[in-house]
Design a protein around this motif. Structure first.
Motif, PDB file in Angstrom:
ATOM      1  N   LYS A  30       0.835  -1.200   0.000  1.00 16.95           N
ATOM      2  CA  LYS A  30       0.000   0.000   0.000  1.00 16.95           C
ATOM      3  C   LYS A  30       0.872   1.253   0.000  1.00 16.95           C
ATOM      4  O   LYS A  30       0.628   2.193  -0.764  1.00 16.95           O
ATOM      5  N   GLU A  31       1.900   1.253   0.839  1.00 15.75           N
ATOM      6  CA  GLU A  31       2.823   2.392   0.911  1.00 15.75           C
ATOM      7  C   GLU A  31       3.476   2.640  -0.452  1.00 15.75           C
ATOM      8  O   GLU A  31       3.586   3.772  -0.912  1.00 15.75           O
ATOM      9  N   TYR A  34       1.035   4.243  -2.911  1.00 12.65           N
ATOM     10  CA  TYR A  34       0.921   5.690  -2.697  1.00 12.65           C
ATOM     11  C   TYR A  34       2.181   6.411  -3.186  1.00 12.65           C
ATOM     12  O   TYR A  34       2.095   7.482  -3.771  1.00 12.65           O
ATOM     13  N   VAL A 162      -1.966   4.580   7.204  1.00 15.55           N
ATOM     14  CA  VAL A 162      -1.249   4.798   5.938  1.00 15.55           C
ATOM     15  C   VAL A 162      -2.170   5.524   4.954  1.00 15.55           C
ATOM     16  O   VAL A 162      -1.769   6.508   4.321  1.00 15.55           O
ATOM     17  N   ASP A 163      -3.407   5.041   4.841  1.00 17.76           N
ATOM     18  CA  ASP A 163      -4.378   5.713   3.961  1.00 17.76           C
ATOM     19  C   ASP A 163      -4.633   7.130   4.445  1.00 17.76           C
ATOM     20  O   ASP A 163      -4.625   8.072   3.642  1.00 17.76           O
ATOM     21  N   HIS A 165      -2.813   9.197   6.194  1.00 18.12           N
ATOM     22  CA  HIS A 165      -1.656  10.066   5.953  1.00 18.12           C
ATOM     23  C   HIS A 165      -1.586  10.506   4.494  1.00 18.12           C
ATOM     24  O   HIS A 165      -1.469  11.701   4.190  1.00 18.12           O
ATOM     25  N   HIS A 166      -1.664   9.565   3.583  1.00 14.87           N
ATOM     26  CA  HIS A 166      -1.499   9.889   2.170  1.00 14.87           C
ATOM     27  C   HIS A 166      -2.712  10.599   1.566  1.00 14.87           C
ATOM     28  O   HIS A 166      -2.552  11.500   0.731  1.00 14.87           O
TER      29      HIS A 166
END
Length: 175
Positions: A30-31, A34, A162-163, A165-166
């Motif tokens: 995922k990271e 992004y 993570v979601d 943040h991005h």
């Protein structure tokens, strides 16, 4: 013209990934997805000052990259959130401030990550297939909310820090 250099990203962005008509999607974590997506979002918005065009392309890029169930924007108009550009099934058209996840994120001017929409008091079910949701407010420089980015998943617990943040970085670039 919209431009964002993604100042809060804590890893190097490969600016050699440029957009033409096709979106480059990473098969990594995922990271990583992004990391690959952010410069492409920047390229999509660079030089384009039409808000609708930018919102539509961001929604499409997020949907294509992650396969989210629903991705879209609601814009503050006349004291309520009104449906804007989106990717996915038919959606609710208007949402009152403080109602549902979107209206609550607007009222509180903060990102809400909802792992189980059925457990969220007052959740508005635009689709019974939605199981989890993240809503990120779109803020002006003065902190006023002018809209929200709403992303739904058809699996429980589909979103995390993570979601958040991005997506907050992307939202800041739209602001």
């Amino acid at each position: 013209m919209l431009y964002c250099a993604f100042p809060d990203v804590d890893y190097p962005i490969d600016n050699s990934i440029v957009m033409a008509e096709d979106l480059h999607v990473s098969n990594g974590s995922k990271e990583e997805k992004y990391r690959v997506l952010l410069p492409q979002v920047q390229a999509l918005m660079e030089g384009e000052d039409d808000l609708t065009a930018n919102l539509a392309n961001v929604a499409a890029a997020l949907k294509e990259t992650f396969g989210f169930f629903w991705v879209g924007f609601y814009l503050v108009k006349g004291g309520q959130l009104v449906l804007g550009p989106f990717q996915g099934s038919v959606a609710c058209t208007r949402i009152a401030k403080g109602r549902g996840v979107c209206g609550t994120a607007w009222a509180q001017a903060r990102t809400l990550v909802v792992p189980d929409v059925d457990a969220f008091p007052g959740h508005i079910a635009c689709s019974s297939l939605s199981r989890s949701e993240i809503v990120v407010p779109l803020l002006r420089k003065d902190g006023e909310v002018w809209g929200v980015l709403d992303v739904d998943s058809d699996v429980p617990d589909g979103f995390d820090a993570v979601d958040a943040h991005h997506l907050e970085i992307i939202a800041a670039c739209l602001g």
